[in-house]
Design a protein around this motif. Structure first.
Motif, PDB file in Angstrom:
ATOM      1  N   ALA A 231       0.835  -1.327   0.022  1.00 49.31           N
ATOM      2  CA  ALA A 231       0.047   0.018   0.033  1.00 49.31           C
ATOM      3  C   ALA A 231       0.798   1.300  -0.241  1.00 49.31           C
ATOM      4  O   ALA A 231       0.451   2.266  -0.262  1.00 49.31           O
ATOM      5  N   LEU A 232       2.246   1.136   0.218  1.00 48.16           N
ATOM      6  CA  LEU A 232       3.108   2.255   0.378  1.00 48.16           C
ATOM      7  C   LEU A 232       4.232   1.968  -0.647  1.00 48.16           C
ATOM      8  O   LEU A 232       4.780   1.036  -0.772  1.00 48.16           O
ATOM      9  N   SER A 233       4.404   3.030  -1.537  1.00 45.92           N
ATOM     10  CA  SER A 233       5.076   3.202  -2.788  1.00 45.92           C
ATOM     11  C   SER A 233       6.365   3.181  -2.123  1.00 45.92           C
ATOM     12  O   SER A 233       7.035   3.912  -1.148  1.00 45.92           O
ATOM     13  N   GLN A 234       7.589   2.582  -2.833  1.00 43.91           N
ATOM     14  CA  GLN A 234       8.814   2.467  -2.480  1.00 43.91           C
ATOM     15  C   GLN A 234       9.506   3.920  -2.193  1.00 43.91           C
ATOM     16  O   GLN A 234      10.254   4.403  -1.474  1.00 43.91           O
ATOM     17  N   LEU A 235       9.044   4.800  -3.400  1.00 38.56           N
ATOM     18  CA  LEU A 235       9.525   6.268  -3.223  1.00 38.56           C
ATOM     19  C   LEU A 235       9.141   6.861  -2.006  1.00 38.56           C
ATOM     20  O   LEU A 235      10.017   7.724  -1.444  1.00 38.56           O
ATOM     21  N   THR A 236       7.903   6.739  -1.569  1.00 39.28           N
ATOM     22  CA  THR A 236       7.339   7.179  -0.470  1.00 39.28           C
ATOM     23  C   THR A 236       8.129   6.786   0.796  1.00 39.28           C
ATOM     24  O   THR A 236       8.421   7.488   1.708  1.00 39.28           O
ATOM     25  N   GLU A 237       8.427   5.431   0.982  1.00 38.24           N
ATOM     26  CA  GLU A 237       9.251   4.902   1.883  1.00 38.24           C
ATOM     27  C   GLU A 237      10.703   5.551   2.144  1.00 38.24           C
ATOM     28  O   GLU A 237      11.048   5.925   3.217  1.00 38.24           O
ATOM     29  N   HIS A 238      11.367   5.850   1.042  1.00 33.84           N
ATOM     30  CA  HIS A 238      12.517   6.472   0.928  1.00 33.84           C
ATOM     31  C   HIS A 238      12.349   8.031   1.455  1.00 33.84           C
ATOM     32  O   HIS A 238      13.305   8.420   2.271  1.00 33.84           O
ATOM     33  N   ALA A 239      11.485   8.569   1.156  1.00 31.03           N
ATOM     34  CA  ALA A 239      11.189   9.999   1.517  1.00 31.03           C
ATOM     35  C   ALA A 239      10.841   9.939   3.167  1.00 31.03           C
ATOM     36  O   ALA A 239      11.362  10.794   3.705  1.00 31.03           O
ATOM     37  N   ILE A 240      10.121   9.085   3.435  1.00 32.12           N
ATOM     38  CA  ILE A 240       9.733   8.959   4.959  1.00 32.12           C
ATOM     39  C   ILE A 240      10.933   8.756   5.857  1.00 32.12           C
ATOM     40  O   ILE A 240      11.148   9.454   6.906  1.00 32.12           O
ATOM     41  N   ARG A 241      11.968   8.080   5.387  1.00 30.70           N
ATOM     42  CA  ARG A 241      13.119   7.686   6.071  1.00 30.70           C
ATOM     43  C   ARG A 241      14.068   9.137   6.107  1.00 30.70           C
ATOM     44  O   ARG A 241      14.918   8.909   7.128  1.00 30.70           O
ATOM     45  N   ASN A 242      13.913  10.137   5.187  1.00 31.42           N
ATOM     46  CA  ASN A 242      14.574  11.166   5.488  1.00 31.42           C
ATOM     47  C   ASN A 242      14.041  12.526   6.401  1.00 31.42           C
ATOM     48  O   ASN A 242      14.524  13.222   6.716  1.00 31.42           O
ATOM     49  N   LEU A 243      12.785  11.897   7.046  1.00 34.08           N
ATOM     50  CA  LEU A 243      12.309  13.067   7.858  1.00 34.08           C
ATOM     51  C   LEU A 243      12.945  13.104   9.259  1.00 34.08           C
ATOM     52  O   LEU A 243      13.490  12.006   9.624  1.00 34.08           O
ATOM     53  N   SER A 244      13.165  14.389   9.908  1.00 31.38           N
ATOM     54  CA  SER A 244      13.781  14.426  11.041  1.00 31.38           C
ATOM     55  C   SER A 244      13.509  13.683  12.467  1.00 31.38           C
ATOM     56  O   SER A 244      14.257  13.286  12.959  1.00 31.38           O
ATOM     57  N   TRP A 245      12.196  13.417  12.395  1.00 24.20           N
ATOM     58  CA  TRP A 245      11.950  12.615  13.706  1.00 24.20           C
ATOM     59  C   TRP A 245      11.962  11.340  13.509  1.00 24.20           C
ATOM     60  O   TRP A 245      11.723  10.343  14.601  1.00 24.20           O
ATOM     61  N   LEU A 246      12.432  10.627  12.450  1.00 22.72           N
ATOM     62  CA  LEU A 246      12.827   9.450  12.228  1.00 22.72           C
ATOM     63  C   LEU A 246      14.122   8.959  12.347  1.00 22.72           C
ATOM     64  O   LEU A 246      14.538   7.777  12.355  1.00 22.72           O
ATOM     65  N   ARG A 247      15.008   9.923  12.178  1.00 22.94           N
ATOM     66  CA  ARG A 247      16.599   9.713  12.209  1.00 22.94           C
ATOM     67  C   ARG A 247      16.948   9.523  13.734  1.00 22.94           C
ATOM     68  O   ARG A 247      16.427   9.731  14.478  1.00 22.94           O
ATOM     69  N   SER A 248      18.020   8.875  13.579  1.00 23.78           N
ATOM     70  CA  SER A 248      18.808   8.423  15.042  1.00 23.78           C
ATOM     71  C   SER A 248      19.391   9.663  15.511  1.00 23.78           C
ATOM     72  O   SER A 248      19.835  10.627  14.810  1.00 23.78           O
TER      73      SER A 248
END
Length: 126
Positions: A88-105
């Motif tokens: 249900a989630l596109s791969q490009l959307t997944e990659h963009a979500i990984r760049n969000l500040s609140w999900l970074r280590s």
């Protein structure tokens, strides 16, 4: 809304309507763990526009909610193995979500520990 019809056209080259963008944004908010009202950083807003645009174009060009993640099938005795990937989630959307500040280590900085007598407890002296 995080993305407009013009944003989707500019980013993906596809034309979608507002209803599909609202659905894509709802999926983005669930996947990212944050609603639109709590996104304030400019870099997060930019990644959110990309993510919602890619998700809307992906939903427009595929039957997202009818896809199954089948990794293996056998004809005799009907064996089907499902994978753990959600389509249900596109791969490009997944990659963009990984760049969000609140999900970074994040790293925690602390003062260096020295074994000088004034830093040790009184009971730990030798």
């Amino acid at each position: 809304m995080l993305a407009t019809v013009e944003d989707v056209q500019r980013v993906t080259g596809y034309t979608v309507d507002d209803a599909l963008i609202r659905q894509a944004q709802a999926i983005f908010e669930v996947a990212s763990g944050r609603p639109e009202q709590l996104i304030s950083r400019p870099s997060d807003l930019a990644w959110s526009v990309y993510a919602v645009s890619w998700q809307a174009a992906y939903m427009d060009n595929s039957d997202v909610f009818a896809q199954a993640n089948v990794e293996q099938t056998k004809q005799d005795k009907l064996t089907v193995t499902f994978g753990d990937r959600v389509y249900a989630l596109s791969q490009l959307t997944e990659h963009a979500i990984r760049n969000l500040s609140w999900l970074r280590s994040r790293s925690v900085k602390s003062m260096p520990w020295t074994f000088e007598e004034h830093n040790l407890p009184l009971w730990w002296t030798w």
